[in-house]
Write a protein that holds these residues in place. Structure first.
Motif, PDB file in Angstrom:
ATOM      1  N   ARG A  47       0.837  -1.213   0.000  1.00 56.36           N
ATOM      2  CA  ARG A  47       0.000   0.000   0.000  1.00 56.36           C
ATOM      3  C   ARG A  47       0.867   1.256   0.000  1.00 56.36           C
ATOM      4  O   ARG A  47       0.565   2.227  -0.693  1.00 56.36           O
ATOM      5  N   GLN A  50       2.292   1.681  -3.491  1.00 52.98           N
ATOM      6  CA  GLN A  50       1.258   2.160  -4.412  1.00 52.98           C
ATOM      7  C   GLN A  50       0.945   3.633  -4.174  1.00 52.98           C
ATOM      8  O   GLN A  50       0.770   4.399  -5.126  1.00 52.98           O
ATOM      9  N   LYS A  51       0.878   4.021  -2.904  1.00 56.00           N
ATOM     10  CA  LYS A  51       0.604   5.430  -2.589  1.00 56.00           C
ATOM     11  C   LYS A  51       1.736   6.320  -3.093  1.00 56.00           C
ATOM     12  O   LYS A  51       1.489   7.383  -3.669  1.00 56.00           O
ATOM     13  N   ASP A  53       3.797   5.674  -5.577  1.00 50.34           N
ATOM     14  CA  ASP A  53       3.715   5.698  -7.044  1.00 50.34           C
ATOM     15  C   ASP A  53       2.621   6.648  -7.509  1.00 50.34           C
ATOM     16  O   ASP A  53       2.799   7.420  -8.457  1.00 50.34           O
ATOM     17  N   SER A  54       1.478   6.599  -6.832  1.00 52.28           N
ATOM     18  CA  SER A  54       0.357   7.470  -7.188  1.00 52.28           C
ATOM     19  C   SER A  54       0.730   8.944  -6.993  1.00 52.28           C
ATOM     20  O   SER A  54       0.436   9.784  -7.847  1.00 52.28           O
ATOM     21  N   LEU A  55       1.376   9.239  -5.874  1.00 55.34           N
ATOM     22  CA  LEU A  55       1.799  10.627  -5.623  1.00 55.34           C
ATOM     23  C   LEU A  55       2.830  11.085  -6.643  1.00 55.34           C
ATOM     24  O   LEU A  55       2.813  12.247  -7.079  1.00 55.34           O
ATOM     25  N   HIS A  56       3.705  10.180  -7.051  1.00 52.40           N
ATOM     26  CA  HIS A  56       4.713  10.526  -8.061  1.00 52.40           C
ATOM     27  C   HIS A  56       4.053  10.862  -9.399  1.00 52.40           C
ATOM     28  O   HIS A  56       4.406  11.860 -10.043  1.00 52.40           O
ATOM     29  N   LEU A  57       3.087  10.043  -9.808  1.00 51.22           N
ATOM     30  CA  LEU A  57       2.366  10.318 -11.057  1.00 51.22           C
ATOM     31  C   LEU A  57       1.600  11.631 -10.976  1.00 51.22           C
ATOM     32  O   LEU A  57       1.600  12.428 -11.927  1.00 51.22           O
ATOM     33  N   GLU A  58       0.944  11.869  -9.837  1.00 51.96           N
ATOM     34  CA  GLU A  58       0.208  13.123  -9.666  1.00 51.96           C
ATOM     35  C   GLU A  58       1.150  14.314  -9.730  1.00 51.96           C
ATOM     36  O   GLU A  58       0.845  15.340 -10.352  1.00 51.96           O
TER      37      GLU A  58
END
Length: 123
Positions: A47, A50-51, A53-58
């Motif tokens: 988790r 994933q969080k 990675d998500s923050l990096h994409l954002e």
């Protein structure tokens, strides 16, 4: 050994003695608890990854949007400068923008062509 460790160290596990059923039951519970803890720690790390990675994409998307907006601001600023220059060059030629005193003397649309220079006389 730390509780959240992922190694399968069995040195802390007692071998069950033939006459001790309580010890065997405790060992099974301990092994089950360690397994559940290992799985929970693994899920937690997944988790977190994933969080991140998500923050990096954002972050990347926001940086792209920011760059596009800065480019648009630059373009609009240049357009505003251009239009201001056009207006400044046109103002002396256009009686409709030269002031109320000219409108009173000559009317709002004096001169058929904007190329005609109309002198401005103060009242």
């Amino acid at each position: 050994m730390a509780q959240g460790s992922d190694t399968n160290d069995t040195s802390y596990t007692k071998s069950p003695s033939p006459g001790n059923r309580q010890g065997s039951s405790d060992d099974v519970r301990k092994v089950m608890r360690r397994e559940k803890n290992r799985i929970a720690a693994q899920k937690s790390r997944m988790r977190q990854t994933q969080k991140a990675d998500s923050l990096h994409l954002e972050s990347e998307n926001l940086e792209k949007e920011n760059a596009a907006l800065r480019k648009e601001v630059k373009r609009l600023t240049e357009e505003a400068k251009y239009l201001s220059t056009v207006l400044s060059n046109h103002e002396p030629l256009c009686t409709g923008l030269s002031g109320a005193s000219t409108e009173l003397l000559y009317g709002a649309h004096h001169g058929a062509f904007h190329g005609i220079s109309v002198p401005h006389y103060p009242l």
